[in-house]
Design a protein around this motif. Sequence first.
Motif, PDB file in Angstrom:
ATOM      1  N   MET A 183      71.197  44.203 -22.427  1.00 42.00           N
ATOM      2  CA  MET A 183      71.720  44.753 -23.681  1.00 42.00           C
ATOM      3  C   MET A 183      73.118  45.340 -23.490  1.00 42.00           C
ATOM      4  O   MET A 183      73.964  45.263 -24.386  1.00 42.00           O
ATOM      5  CB  MET A 183      70.760  45.806 -24.231  1.00 42.00           C
ATOM      6  N   VAL A 184      73.370  45.916 -22.318  1.00 39.71           N
ATOM      7  CA  VAL A 184      74.716  46.431 -22.028  1.00 39.71           C
ATOM      8  C   VAL A 184      75.715  45.281 -21.979  1.00 39.71           C
ATOM      9  O   VAL A 184      76.835  45.385 -22.510  1.00 39.71           O
ATOM     10  CB  VAL A 184      74.727  47.222 -20.699  1.00 39.71           C
ATOM     11  N   THR A 220      68.667  55.190 -21.590  1.00 42.49           N
ATOM     12  CA  THR A 220      69.179  56.093 -20.558  1.00 42.49           C
ATOM     13  C   THR A 220      68.716  57.520 -20.774  1.00 42.49           C
ATOM     14  O   THR A 220      68.291  58.205 -19.833  1.00 42.49           O
ATOM     15  CB  THR A 220      70.721  56.041 -20.521  1.00 42.49           C
ATOM     16  N   GLY A 230      75.388  52.443 -20.874  1.00 38.57           N
ATOM     17  CA  GLY A 230      74.380  52.495 -21.934  1.00 38.57           C
ATOM     18  C   GLY A 230      74.395  53.820 -22.662  1.00 38.57           C
ATOM     19  O   GLY A 230      74.226  53.876 -23.884  1.00 38.57           O
ATOM     20  N   ASN A 242      67.767  46.758 -20.055  1.00 42.08           N
ATOM     21  CA  ASN A 242      68.932  47.594 -20.343  1.00 42.08           C
ATOM     22  C   ASN A 242      70.215  46.874 -19.927  1.00 42.08           C
ATOM     23  O   ASN A 242      71.213  46.879 -20.662  1.00 42.08           O
ATOM     24  CB  ASN A 242      68.815  48.926 -19.599  1.00 42.08           C
ATOM     25  N   ASN A 243      70.204  46.261 -18.735  1.00 44.49           N
ATOM     26  CA  ASN A 243      71.397  45.564 -18.252  1.00 44.49           C
ATOM     27  C   ASN A 243      71.810  44.427 -19.188  1.00 44.49           C
ATOM     28  O   ASN A 243      72.996  44.230 -19.463  1.00 44.49           O
ATOM     29  CB  ASN A 243      71.149  45.005 -16.844  1.00 44.49           C
ATOM     30  N   THR A 287      70.423  51.321 -28.621  1.00 43.07           N
ATOM     31  CA  THR A 287      69.211  51.093 -27.830  1.00 43.07           C
ATOM     32  C   THR A 287      69.427  51.494 -26.378  1.00 43.07           C
ATOM     33  O   THR A 287      68.604  52.194 -25.783  1.00 43.07           O
ATOM     34  CB  THR A 287      68.785  49.612 -27.903  1.00 43.07           C
ATOM     35  N   THR A 288      70.541  51.057 -25.786  1.00 40.98           N
ATOM     36  CA  THR A 288      70.798  51.392 -24.381  1.00 40.98           C
ATOM     37  C   THR A 288      71.004  52.889 -24.191  1.00 40.98           C
ATOM     38  O   THR A 288      70.612  53.448 -23.169  1.00 40.98           O
ATOM     39  CB  THR A 288      72.022  50.631 -23.841  1.00 40.98           C
TER      40      THR A 288
END
Length: 468
Positions: free
Chosen positions: A188-189, A321, A39, A185-186, A316-317
């Motif tokens: 989007m990654v 982070t 990210g 987050n996961n 975004t990611t």
Amino acid sequence: MSSLRGRLFRKESRDRYIERDNRFEKTISGGDLIALGIGAVIGTGIFILPGTVAATKAGPSIILSFIVAAIVCSVAAMCYAEFSSALPVAGSAYSYGNVIFGELIGWILGWALILEYVLAVAAVSTGWSAYFSSFISGFGLHVPKALSGPFDPTHGTYINIIAILIVCLIAFFLSKGLKSSIRINNIMVIVKIAIIVLFLLVGAFYVKPTNWHPFLPFGVKGMFQGASTVFFAYLGFDAVSSSAAEVKNPDRNMPFGIIGTLIIATVLYIGVSVVLTGMVPFTKLNVADPVAFALQSVNQNWMAGLLSLGALAGMTTMMVTMIYSSSRLVYSTGRDGLLPKTLGEVSANHSPLHAMTVVTIVIAILGGLVPLDQLTNLVNIGTLIAFTVVSFGVIPLRKRKDIPNHGFKVPFYPVLPIISGLLCIFLMTTLSAETWIASLIWFAFGLLIYFTYGIHHSQLARSSDGSK
């Protein structure tokens, strides 16, 4: 004089840090760490750097440039992996510096990382705003000009409202607890990587090997110049180490997350470089959006549209982070008393809410009101200072019998840590004079805070056994 020196270089205890950080909940897995790292490392740069650097510095040898840069970064990554395995605490290089070199060095490292994280997120928030504005304009929607840029009345802009809103939204989700934020987050990654892989699959059908000739149009020197430029594409993996206090089985998962991030990022960067320079002659790639340009040149406009979604996901990611990491860093300075103690408090949902609030306000002000074009180079110097100290720090870390490490250790010790530190120093010498002057002002301000506030409120100085 000796007593002052003793206070400045008084070292923290690993066990005391672990005890204080027990307020965090250990919820992060090895896979989550890689997602955090990817990210941060893979942002919009993957759609831009391979093209522009190939056009101006390296040609098709940009493929080798990314490999060389990855080798340089991997040595620093191994040093971070050893530290995070031996010291599974919040605060990354700031906490490592406190334990190994003493409080003053720790503070300088923390101040450098605050600069890196805060400026990076503020700069990316403005990029996110520009991509989002472009995206909604396709639906006939427009952000009023007065609300679309930094404070610049002569050009009709007063505040970048989208940049502020996205920073506040991410911080809001993070403040509600880590589990749901990590899950988002996961996802989007995965979206981001899927779009990159789709580009590689589609673009591979349009590769013409003749576009790779000559492979070294700017010579070997151009390839190395390209490597020093794209080195900064890999920065961000160090943010993973900030999460150590919240990681399950940190001895194993921290090295896995840091080194795994670098391997996956390297494969993706090299893949994009190979396909991009094979699709289009490198001389045509010096444009703002080289990947989209390459796709449009082979009439794959639908895929070019998807890149905007990938770019938004990437930015975004990265912000997730870096906001997460900066809040843990500020929490660590509050935990140690170098900034107000309230910043070191952890809420009922295991989040450093006060630290998160302060970080969010600062980033929102910078992203919403301040032109950041000239300030982003400071991100590089802050990172390289931390890399240098962490690299050399592996040597005294190994000598500390009170710090057991049953996890990862840098191979070819002490040669690789020394090489890593020297390479980072070399890269710092390539930065501009303006960057050095601005950074000296920043560090002077940081030292002023330390000597007027931090040294007098330090938890370590107040503890009777703080001289360990």
